[in-house]
Every structure is written in structure tokens, then in C-alpha cells.
Write a protein that holds these residues in place. Sequence first.
Motif, PDB file in Angstrom:
ATOM      1  N   CYS A  94      43.385  49.566  24.883  1.00  0.00           N
ATOM      2  CA  CYS A  94      44.202  48.786  23.957  1.00  0.00           C
ATOM      3  C   CYS A  94      43.501  48.618  22.622  1.00  0.00           C
ATOM      4  CB  CYS A  94      44.540  47.418  24.547  1.00  0.00           C
ATOM      5  SG  CYS A  94      43.141  46.294  24.683  1.00  0.00           S
TER       6      CYS A  94
ATOM      7  N   ASN B 139      34.915  45.653  24.287  1.00  0.00           N
ATOM      8  CA  ASN B 139      34.779  45.056  25.609  1.00  0.00           C
ATOM      9  C   ASN B 139      33.418  45.427  26.175  1.00  0.00           C
ATOM     10  OD1 ASN B 139      35.698  43.564  27.692  1.00  0.00           O
ATOM     11  ND2 ASN B 139      36.888  45.194  28.643  1.00  0.00           N
TER      12      ASN B 139
ATOM     13  N   HIS C  90      32.113  48.260  32.199  1.00  0.00           N
ATOM     14  CA  HIS C  90      32.277  47.986  33.634  1.00  0.00           C
ATOM     15  C   HIS C  90      32.950  46.643  33.891  1.00  0.00           C
ATOM     16  CE1 HIS C  90      29.831  51.491  34.260  1.00  0.00           C
ATOM     17  NE2 HIS C  90      28.842  50.955  33.582  1.00  0.00           N
ATOM     18  N   ARG C  91      33.769  46.199  32.938  1.00  0.00           N
ATOM     19  CA  ARG C  91      34.473  44.930  33.129  1.00  0.00           C
ATOM     20  C   ARG C  91      35.932  45.101  32.731  1.00  0.00           C
ATOM     21  NH1 ARG C  91      29.441  43.929  32.214  1.00  0.00           N
ATOM     22  NH2 ARG C  91      28.385  42.112  33.079  1.00  0.00           N
ATOM     23  N   ALA C  92      36.768  44.312  33.369  1.00  0.00           N
ATOM     24  CA  ALA C  92      38.181  44.323  32.991  1.00  0.00           C
ATOM     25  C   ALA C  92      38.321  43.772  31.581  1.00  0.00           C
ATOM     26  CB  ALA C  92      38.988  43.480  33.972  1.00  0.00           C
ATOM     27  N   CYS C  93      39.236  44.344  30.807  1.00  0.00           N
ATOM     28  CA  CYS C  93      39.410  43.943  29.416  1.00  0.00           C
ATOM     29  C   CYS C  93      39.858  42.481  29.371  1.00  0.00           C
ATOM     30  CB  CYS C  93      40.448  44.830  28.738  1.00  0.00           C
ATOM     31  SG  CYS C  93      40.788  44.366  27.042  1.00  0.00           S
ATOM     32  N   SER C  94      39.258  41.716  28.465  1.00  0.00           N
ATOM     33  CA  SER C  94      39.589  40.300  28.384  1.00  0.00           C
ATOM     34  C   SER C  94      40.920  40.073  27.693  1.00  0.00           C
ATOM     35  CB  SER C  94      38.480  39.550  27.642  1.00  0.00           C
ATOM     36  OG  SER C  94      38.288  40.141  26.376  1.00  0.00           O
TER      37      SER C  94
ATOM     38  N   CYS D 171      43.816  42.650  27.535  1.00  0.00           N
ATOM     39  CA  CYS D 171      44.979  43.202  28.238  1.00  0.00           C
ATOM     40  C   CYS D 171      44.802  43.157  29.751  1.00  0.00           C
ATOM     41  CB  CYS D 171      45.249  44.630  27.784  1.00  0.00           C
ATOM     42  SG  CYS D 171      43.951  45.794  28.194  1.00  0.00           S
TER      43      CYS D 171
ATOM     44  N   ASN E 183      43.189  45.197  31.705  1.00  0.00           N
ATOM     45  CA  ASN E 183      43.167  46.510  32.349  1.00  0.00           C
ATOM     46  C   ASN E 183      41.742  46.911  32.694  1.00  0.00           C
ATOM     47  OD1 ASN E 183      45.895  46.666  31.928  1.00  0.00           O
ATOM     48  ND2 ASN E 183      45.794  48.807  31.313  1.00  0.00           N
ATOM     49  N   TYR E 184      41.639  47.635  33.803  1.00  0.00           N
ATOM     50  CA  TYR E 184      40.354  48.231  34.145  1.00  0.00           C
ATOM     51  C   TYR E 184      40.624  49.552  34.834  1.00  0.00           C
ATOM     52  CZ  TYR E 184      35.653  48.828  35.946  1.00  0.00           C
ATOM     53  OH  TYR E 184      34.403  49.316  36.238  1.00  0.00           O
TER      54      TYR E 184
ATOM     55  N   ARG F 132      44.324  50.474  35.172  1.00  0.00           N
ATOM     56  CA  ARG F 132      45.128  49.719  36.117  1.00  0.00           C
ATOM     57  C   ARG F 132      45.199  48.278  35.649  1.00  0.00           C
ATOM     58  NH1 ARG F 132      44.679  47.479  41.456  1.00  0.00           N
ATOM     59  NH2 ARG F 132      42.499  47.091  41.101  1.00  0.00           N
ATOM     60  N   GLN F 133      46.360  47.680  35.780  1.00  0.00           N
ATOM     61  CA  GLN F 133      46.490  46.277  35.416  1.00  0.00           C
ATOM     62  C   GLN F 133      45.826  45.456  36.504  1.00  0.00           C
ATOM     63  OE1 GLN F 133      47.953  45.401  32.560  1.00  0.00           O
ATOM     64  NE2 GLN F 133      47.689  43.220  32.766  1.00  0.00           N
ATOM     65  N   VAL F 134      44.679  44.890  36.179  1.00  0.00           N
ATOM     66  CA  VAL F 134      43.903  44.197  37.191  1.00  0.00           C
ATOM     67  C   VAL F 134      44.218  42.716  37.189  1.00  0.00           C
ATOM     68  CG1 VAL F 134      41.589  43.663  37.955  1.00  0.00           C
ATOM     69  CG2 VAL F 134      42.070  45.888  37.012  1.00  0.00           C
ATOM     70  N   VAL F 135      44.324  42.158  36.000  1.00  0.00           N
ATOM     71  CA  VAL F 135      44.469  40.717  35.874  1.00  0.00           C
ATOM     72  C   VAL F 135      45.785  40.420  35.177  1.00  0.00           C
ATOM     73  CG1 VAL F 135      43.115  38.691  35.386  1.00  0.00           C
ATOM     74  CG2 VAL F 135      42.051  40.919  35.226  1.00  0.00           C
TER      75      VAL F 135
ATOM     76  N   ASP G 159      44.965  34.983  33.649  1.00  0.00           N
ATOM     77  CA  ASP G 159      43.687  35.086  34.330  1.00  0.00           C
ATOM     78  C   ASP G 159      42.671  35.908  33.542  1.00  0.00           C
ATOM     79  OD1 ASP G 159      42.904  33.763  36.511  1.00  0.00           O
ATOM     80  OD2 ASP G 159      43.048  35.443  37.898  1.00  0.00           O
TER      81      ASP G 159
ATOM     82  N   ARG H 113      39.729  35.081  42.739  1.00  0.00           N
ATOM     83  CA  ARG H 113      38.823  35.078  41.604  1.00  0.00           C
ATOM     84  C   ARG H 113      37.682  34.141  41.933  1.00  0.00           C
ATOM     85  NH1 ARG H 113      39.701  34.355  35.559  1.00  0.00           N
ATOM     86  NH2 ARG H 113      38.188  32.786  35.021  1.00  0.00           N
TER      87      ARG H 113
ATOM     88  N   ILE I  54      35.958  43.558  40.956  1.00  0.00           N
ATOM     89  CA  ILE I  54      36.163  43.936  39.559  1.00  0.00           C
ATOM     90  C   ILE I  54      35.598  42.826  38.690  1.00  0.00           C
ATOM     91  CG2 ILE I  54      37.868  44.451  37.801  1.00  0.00           C
ATOM     92  CD1 ILE I  54      39.684  45.277  40.215  1.00  0.00           C
ATOM     93  N   LYS I  55      34.665  43.179  37.840  1.00  0.00           N
ATOM     94  CA  LYS I  55      34.048  42.167  36.982  1.00  0.00           C
ATOM     95  C   LYS I  55      34.994  41.799  35.853  1.00  0.00           C
ATOM     96  CE  LYS I  55      29.415  43.820  37.960  1.00  0.00           C
ATOM     97  NZ  LYS I  55      28.258  44.522  37.440  1.00  0.00           N
ATOM     98  N   LEU I  56      34.974  40.525  35.497  1.00  0.00           N
ATOM     99  CA  LEU I  56      35.795  40.051  34.382  1.00  0.00           C
ATOM    100  C   LEU I  56      34.898  39.864  33.160  1.00  0.00           C
ATOM    101  CD1 LEU I  56      37.956  37.412  36.256  1.00  0.00           C
ATOM    102  CD2 LEU I  56      38.563  39.741  35.652  1.00  0.00           C
ATOM    103  N   SER I  57      35.517  39.944  31.997  1.00  0.00           N
ATOM    104  CA  SER I  57      34.744  39.864  30.761  1.00  0.00           C
ATOM    105  C   SER I  57      34.271  38.444  30.472  1.00  0.00           C
ATOM    106  CB  SER I  57      35.585  40.360  29.587  1.00  0.00           C
ATOM    107  OG  SER I  57      36.037  41.651  29.836  1.00  0.00           O
TER     108      SER I  57
ATOM    109  N   ILE J  83      36.948  39.429  40.208  1.00  0.00           N
ATOM    110  CA  ILE J  83      38.084  39.379  41.122  1.00  0.00           C
ATOM    111  C   ILE J  83      37.716  40.237  42.306  1.00  0.00           C
ATOM    112  CG2 ILE J  83      40.382  40.316  41.467  1.00  0.00           C
ATOM    113  CD1 ILE J  83      41.168  39.188  38.841  1.00  0.00           C
TER     114      ILE J  83
ATOM    115  N   ALA K 217      52.595  48.821  35.585  1.00  0.00           N
ATOM    116  CA  ALA K 217      51.367  48.548  34.841  1.00  0.00           C
ATOM    117  C   ALA K 217      51.416  49.231  33.482  1.00  0.00           C
ATOM    118  CB  ALA K 217      50.166  49.035  35.640  1.00  0.00           C
TER     119      ALA K 217
ATOM    120  N   GLU L 226      48.481  50.516  25.420  1.00  0.00           N
ATOM    121  CA  GLU L 226      47.227  51.155  25.769  1.00  0.00           C
ATOM    122  C   GLU L 226      47.374  52.195  26.869  1.00  0.00           C
ATOM    123  OE1 GLU L 226      47.891  48.056  25.843  1.00  0.00           O
ATOM    124  OE2 GLU L 226      47.713  47.260  27.862  1.00  0.00           O
TER     125      GLU L 226
END
Lengths: 59, 200
Positions: free
Chosen positions: A32, A36, A39-43, A45, A47-48, A51-54, A58, B35, B98-101, B113, B133, B140
Amino acid sequence: MAVPKKRTSRSRKGMRRSHDHVAVPNVVYCECGEPNLPHRACSVCGNYKGRQVVSGDDA
Amino acid sequence: MRHRKSGRKLNRSNSHRTAMFKNMARALLTYEQIRTTDVKAKELRRVVDKLITLALRNDLHARRQAYKVLGNHQLVQRLFDEIGPRFAGGQGGYTRIIKLSQPRTGDCAPMVIIELTKKASDAPAPEKVEEKAADTAAKEAPAKKAPAKKAAPKAEAPAEETAPAPEEAPVEEAPAEEAPVEEAPVEEAPAEEPDPKKEA
């Protein structure tokens, strides 16, 4: 008791502190376009790995 | 010495830790995705992966062992009848972290998560999930350029169709009735509306 014989000069002090710095985090760019951490889901959008993770709240 | 003592203590007594991971295992098997902090998630894998291995064994003794952790017959039934069969033939890898930012507000704990790798929603139609998704992501997801381009003109087309329709409607109504009187308030109304929006 051990006591310093000479005052530490500004130069010595500076040389000692030349390695004192905060680590710069590595940055990758999400699909997007937002910067970032790797190795972390984007804060933004959520996505990781494509794939839409969150869901929105959240992320 | 720490020889051959695996696992993390997490600043908790044994009973506190056991109770916490029981609760977390129940939550993960119920919601399939929870989470939590990075460290707790890594430790929770040990508990949940063993439960799923029990589900794959699928005999009476395994059910009773699972009940010792879950303490809930309905959840044990769900684990053995719904979750377990998804992982049939697996050798592990039942959970994914899955790590979060964003770290947790307050103590800056790294958050993750943790989820089951095969969820109920994924099983029937994985393609639809990917499309959803892609739609939600929209901006994106250039992987499928064709559907994205198709979706864009479709979205624009109805917007254009709907836009002129209300404009034509008042025009037709205006000449039918007293033309000069009604045109004036119609012109004033849109002129007044944008102003408060700009101020707001």
C-alpha cells in the motif's frame, strides 16, 4: 581508591561516545506504499504477505 | 542451573501460568485467531499444538487428556470433530504467529496475532477469501490487474449514471411548475450547503 589522574578531554569524551547511537530500524514498504518494519503486518492496511491479516481496528 | 528446563516463566507462579495458558488455549480454539504478546504466543504454541495432536489421535484417552486442559466438553467436541480433521495428515505447523507493527500501549510489549493455520472460513472457498482481501485492499493488490481495472470503471459507471439522474429530475420539475420561482431556491440551496461543510 582509584582516582582518574587526568581530566577527560572533550576529544576523548567525543571519541568514547562516537559509538553511542540509537539503532536505525530497517524499513520495508508495504504494497500500500506505507513504510513498515520488516516481517510485520502493515500497521495501516493490515496486510502481510499479500493477505489481509488484521481487520481495520486491530491493525 | 537451567539444564533441560524448557519453557518461559513469564513472571508467574506455576498455577497462574497454567491457568493463563488454559484460558488462552480455550480462546484460540474458540476464535481461531487471538491477539496477544509475542512471548505468550510463542509459549501458547506448545499447548495448542499438543491439543491438536491429541485431536488427530482421536480416541477416548486423547479426549480425556484434552478435557484436562480445556475443561469444557463442548470445546473438546469442537476440537476433535471440527478443528482436528482439518489438520489430518499434518506433522505440525498447526499455528501461525504474525507480528504486528504497533506495540502495546502502556508497556510497549511486541504484539502478535496467533491463529490456526487452517480456519473454518478458509476451508470451503479459499479463492473467495483471497478476492475479498484483494477488494478490501484494492489499492495495494496489483497482482490481479485485470479484475482491478474492471472493478474501477464499474464503480465509476454507476456513479456517473446516478449523478446526472437527480440533476435531470429537478430540471424537469421546474419548467412544469412555476419556473423562475423554484429555480432560485434550488440554486441557493446547493450554494449554501457547501459553505458549512468547509467551515466544519
